[in-house]
Motif scaffolding. Structure first.
Motif, PDB file in Angstrom:
ATOM      1  N   ARG A 124       0.853  -1.181   0.000  1.00  0.00           N
ATOM      2  CA  ARG A 124       0.000   0.000   0.000  1.00  0.00           C
ATOM      3  C   ARG A 124       0.888   1.229   0.000  1.00  0.00           C
ATOM      4  O   ARG A 124       1.870   1.307   0.741  1.00  0.00           O
ATOM      5  CB  ARG A 124      -0.898   0.002   1.244  1.00  0.00           C
ATOM      6  N   TYR A 125       0.559   2.197  -0.849  1.00  0.00           N
ATOM      7  CA  TYR A 125       1.340   3.430  -0.891  1.00  0.00           C
ATOM      8  C   TYR A 125       0.960   4.326   0.272  1.00  0.00           C
ATOM      9  O   TYR A 125      -0.220   4.589   0.526  1.00  0.00           O
ATOM     10  CB  TYR A 125       1.107   4.163  -2.208  1.00  0.00           C
ATOM     11  N   PRO A 134       4.145  -2.774   3.327  1.00  0.00           N
ATOM     12  CA  PRO A 134       3.427  -4.048   3.207  1.00  0.00           C
ATOM     13  C   PRO A 134       2.061  -3.977   3.885  1.00  0.00           C
ATOM     14  O   PRO A 134       1.872  -3.247   4.868  1.00  0.00           O
ATOM     15  CB  PRO A 134       4.357  -5.038   3.908  1.00  0.00           C
ATOM     16  N   CYS A 135       1.131  -4.719   3.343  1.00  0.00           N
ATOM     17  CA  CYS A 135      -0.196  -4.826   3.939  1.00  0.00           C
ATOM     18  C   CYS A 135      -0.696  -6.242   3.712  1.00  0.00           C
ATOM     19  O   CYS A 135      -0.120  -6.996   2.916  1.00  0.00           O
ATOM     20  CB  CYS A 135      -1.158  -3.802   3.345  1.00  0.00           C
ATOM     21  N   SER A 136      -1.755  -6.624   4.379  1.00  0.00           N
ATOM     22  CA  SER A 136      -2.326  -7.947   4.166  1.00  0.00           C
ATOM     23  C   SER A 136      -3.222  -7.925   2.931  1.00  0.00           C
ATOM     24  O   SER A 136      -3.713  -6.868   2.517  1.00  0.00           O
ATOM     25  CB  SER A 136      -3.134  -8.378   5.382  1.00  0.00           C
ATOM     26  N   ARG A 510      -4.360   8.979  -5.232  1.00  0.00           N
ATOM     27  CA  ARG A 510      -4.347   9.332  -3.810  1.00  0.00           C
ATOM     28  C   ARG A 510      -4.297   8.082  -2.936  1.00  0.00           C
ATOM     29  O   ARG A 510      -3.670   8.081  -1.874  1.00  0.00           O
ATOM     30  CB  ARG A 510      -5.579  10.181  -3.488  1.00  0.00           C
ATOM     31  N   THR A 511      -4.991   7.028  -3.362  1.00  0.00           N
ATOM     32  CA  THR A 511      -4.887   5.721  -2.727  1.00  0.00           C
ATOM     33  C   THR A 511      -4.332   4.765  -3.768  1.00  0.00           C
ATOM     34  O   THR A 511      -4.813   4.752  -4.910  1.00  0.00           O
ATOM     35  CB  THR A 511      -6.265   5.228  -2.239  1.00  0.00           C
ATOM     36  N   ALA A 512      -3.320   3.978  -3.402  1.00  0.00           N
ATOM     37  CA  ALA A 512      -2.675   3.120  -4.395  1.00  0.00           C
ATOM     38  C   ALA A 512      -2.246   1.802  -3.762  1.00  0.00           C
ATOM     39  O   ALA A 512      -1.723   1.772  -2.648  1.00  0.00           O
ATOM     40  CB  ALA A 512      -1.461   3.823  -5.004  1.00  0.00           C
ATOM     41  N   TYR A 513      -2.466   0.723  -4.510  1.00  0.00           N
ATOM     42  CA  TYR A 513      -2.058  -0.608  -4.081  1.00  0.00           C
ATOM     43  C   TYR A 513      -1.287  -1.297  -5.201  1.00  0.00           C
ATOM     44  O   TYR A 513      -1.607  -1.136  -6.386  1.00  0.00           O
ATOM     45  CB  TYR A 513      -3.278  -1.460  -3.699  1.00  0.00           C
TER      46      TYR A 513
END
Length: 765
Positions: A124-125, A134-136, A510-513
């Motif tokens: 996740r940015y 890192p994220c789940s 603005r939100t990025a994965y």
């Protein structure tokens, strides 16, 4: 083959060039270099031995056929590079991202980004730290789904590159339509959409009519704008066979590409030991950029002249029964050809009447002709007219719908054609929406979606709020890159599904994965056991693929799983959308495809591992013309120049090219061996006479500026002036580095395919 036909006047020591043939030891050295650089394991050799074979895995590079009578090593140099690139032991872990901000990584070149290796964790940015964290998977799916539910569905783009399987592509298109849009552009929009539009219009089928066995039965081949040596090297084997049995091969290309000049077969020990090579092209003509329409019209003009002469003896060159029974518009086309002067044809093509007539005489004498082309025809402002004119030429002698004949666009990415077949399309009329509604219990949207150019326009205007990338490197591949990158950051959401890091992952909303997926070489284990996937080759044959290698990370998910999980997190419950069941068993997805497209995919699971693939059929090959008139259509070109702009003092026509060490935007290294260019991509290839006329010196650094006449400054460089065999007034440099010079408005008028093969530029010294 005469020396005049084999060599260009500028193939001499004063231009960069490669003296060897395509293939040969150079090809093996290229593979070995990538093997060592990627630190590939010994198991990579076992994987290569299974490449493009029944019960093996299908190459992630080009879409060339996987023949039933395969070779011991059924891969080429670029196919091996793509496999080794995927099997690399290098890993791009969260530790890497903890050490580098996105702003810093944006200064890295394409090669260095991808050399960090395989992505290992979902990311996740974080805008505060300007780093990926890192994220789940659960967090990513939940957050993305929540954001999508908030947005207007028509403001979201679902882009796909050309490598996703048929199974993934079908679910991806279903997800987009269940969500509420047809915004399904894919990489075909950037390369061969002109083919889909033109062939659909004139013969009623949006893909080529040639099958692999036709290559064994033809009497002549005509090539326009296709670089076999770098883009589809396994094509060189049937071309070598054809050349050895005396089939004339006539090539028109601004660049003298080695793959269409001479070939040494790396799988033939005698050729390798003796250094013997097979000449490929009987004639090779360096047509001026944008001049292909003029060339083909000139060939047709000679055909009419030859038919006139034959009639005096009671014979015909034209296939009159075919024309009368199967075509429409012949009279208007004939009038256009006869009314066009040779002086105009010569001026627009850059070739002499004599050269064109020599090529045309081969066409006149041959009974069964195949026409082959690539992006050298499709990526022009008048690309539609290029393709339609090639069909005109073939129709004159009934060279569509017979064994050993046909039109053959050579597609690039491994499943770019197949994705369209199973529903990846922004055009609702090409998809059986009524059947989808019946299958899944929802009403699919009927409005036209956005293609690549329209998606870019929507991002620039602010209309597009979110972008999904199923593979690919979209931001790097599109025109107008600098303006696009600025606008890109204003989107609410960007999601990228990928195997390796590239520039598109660093230009975020603005939100990025960033969601890492398994590769095609890797085992895909689901609840019902190991899974297989499928894809469609350039000859419309469907091939099964099984990966056996251990995935690069235990945290990776398959593309099918990622798409289904995103759909589950986004869409309201629907008992007919059984996403989790489909992930558990991909055979169920193939059953769905067979239900949606029964004519092409009946008994899909039973047939998917047919040696050589199973043919999904093509009505035009059977001379069933699904056009408006019910017949094949002769068309009359509006222009003889496909470039879409006039010549002017100081204006050059820029050709963007790929190197031998490259596939699409993926850069494997800095060796363009087949053109004699090593160690750099920052070159400007120029005709030696043009260098002298401009007052330049070899090795001088210059820049290019756009000459689009729209008031926008676009610049690329510095570039090293390099003498090269090109037609006068034409220059060349590499894609995607030259994309900033291409206006978004510079595209084919019918298909909106970016016109990357002829861009108006000027020198900045």
């Amino acid at each position: 083959m005469s020396q005049a036909d084999h060599r260009s006047p500028q193939d001499h020591e004063h231009t960069v060039h490669y003296d060897g043939p395509s293939g040969g030891w150079g090809s093996l050295r290229g593979i070995a270099r990538i093997f060592g650089k990627e630190w590939a394991t010994p198991a990579a050799l076992e994987t290569l031995a299974r490449q493009n074979k029944p019960k093996g895995f299908m190459c992630v590079s080009c879409s060339w056929a996987k023949p039933a009578d395969y070779h011991t090593f059924e891969f080429c140099e670029n196919g091996a590079k793509a496999t080794l690139w995927e099997l690399t032991t290098l890993r791009c872990t969260p530790d890497f991202f903890a050490q580098h901000t996105v702003v810093e990584l944006l200064t890295w070149n394409d090669y260095d980004l991808e050399q960090q290796g395989r992505l290992t964790h979902p990311l996740r940015y974080d805008p505060e730290s300007d780093k990926y964290q890192p994220c789940s998977w659960e967090e990513a799916f939940h957050a993305i789904g929540a954001e999508l539910r908030r947005l207007d569905p028509t403001s979201v783009i679902f882009y796909s590159s050309g490598r996703a399987s048929l199974e993934t592509s079908y679910l991806y298109a279903l997800f987009a339509r269940a969500y509420g849009n047809n915004n399904l552009p894919d990489s075909s929009n950037m390369c061969h959409e002109t083919t889909s539009v033109a062939l659909k219009k004139v013969i009623g089928a949006g893909v080529g009519t040639v099958v692999f066995d036709d290559l064994k039965n033809c009497d002549a081949m005509f090539f326009f704008g296709q670089n076999t040596g770098s883009n589809s090297p396994r094509f060189l084997h049937p071309l070598q066979d054809a050349a050895k049995r005396g089939v004339p091969i006539v090539t028109f290309n601004p660049v003298r590409e080695k793959g269409l000049i001479a070939f040494t077969n790396p799988q033939n020990p005698a050729e390798m030991l003796t250094g013997s090579e097979t000449p490929i092209s009987t004639q090779y003509h360096q047509v001026r950029l944008g001049g292909d329409i003029a060339v083909m019209l000139g060939i047709c003009k000679h055909v009419f002249a030859a038919d006139d002469a034959a009639k005096a003896e009671g014979k015909r060159v034209l296939d009159v029964p075919f024309i009368e029974q199967h075509t429409q518009g012949f009279g208007d086309f004939e009038a256009k050809v006869r009314g066009t002067s040779w002086s105009e044809i010569e001026a627009k093509s850059g070739l002499s009447q004599g050269a064109i007539e020599r090529a045309a005489e081969i066409y006149v004498k041959a009974d069964r002709v195949i026409g082959v082309y690539g992006m050298g025809l499709t990526q022009h402002v008048h690309g539609f007219e290029n393709v339609a004119m090639f069909v005109n030429m073939l129709l004159l002698k009934g060279n569509i719908g017979r064994d050993g004949t046909g039109i053959s666009p050579v597609r690039g990415h491994s499943n770019v054609q197949g994705q369209r077949t199973v529903g990846i399309s922004e055009k609702p009329e090409l998809v059986p929406l009524d059947k989808i509604a019946e299958q899944f219990g929802f009403d699919p949207p009927r409005d036209k979606g956005m293609n690549t150019v329209e998606a870019c326009e929507g991002i620039l205007s602010g209309k597009v709020k979110a972008f999904f990338g199923l593979g690919g490197n979209f931001v790097r591949a599109i025109p107008e890159r600098e303006a696009m990158e600025r606008a890109w950051r204003k989107m609410d959401l960007t999601v990228q599904i990928a195997t390796k890091l590239n520039r598109s992952h660093l230009v975020n909303g603005r939100t990025a994965y960033l969601l890492p997926c398994r590769g095609r070489t890797e085992q895909d284990m689901q609840a019902s056991g190991p899974q297989a996937v499928s894809m469609e080759d350039t000859f419309s044959c469907i091939q099964g693929s099984i990966g056996l290698r251990k995935p690069a990370s235990e945290h990776l998910k398959s593309e099918v799983d990622i798409v289904a999980s995103l759909a589950e997190a986004t869409l309201p419950p629907n008992p007919r959308l059984k996403w989790r069941e489909w992930v558990d068993n991909y055979a169920l997805i193939r059953d769905l495809i067979a239900q949606t497209y029964p004519d092409e995919f009946h008994d899909f699971n039973e047939r998917m591992f047919t040696p050589g693939g199973f043919y999904r059929g093509n009505a035009a090959r059977e001379r069933i013309w699904k056009t408006t008139s019910g017949k094949a259509e002769f068309t009359v070109p509006d222009t003889l120049d496909a470039a879409g702009f006039d010549d002017a003092p100081g204006r050059y026509r820029l050709l963007t090219m790929r190197s031998n060490d490259q596939f699409n935007t993926t850069i494997y290294g800095f060796s363009d061996r087949l053109r004699g260019i090593e160690g750099t991509r920052q070159v400007l290839l120029m005709n030696p006479d043009d260098i002298a006329k401009a007052g330049l010196q070899e090795g001088q650094m210059v820049s290019l500026i756009s000459d689009a006449q729209d008031g926008i400054h676009r610049e690329a460089g510095p570039l090293k002036v390099t003498p090269f065999s090109l037609p006068a007034g034409c220059v060349g440099s590499y894609y995607p580095e030259m994309n900033p010079l291409m206006p978004l408005s510079h595209h084919d008028q019918q298909s909106k395919t970016p016109a990357a093969k002829s861009i108006a530029v000027r020198l900045k010294i």
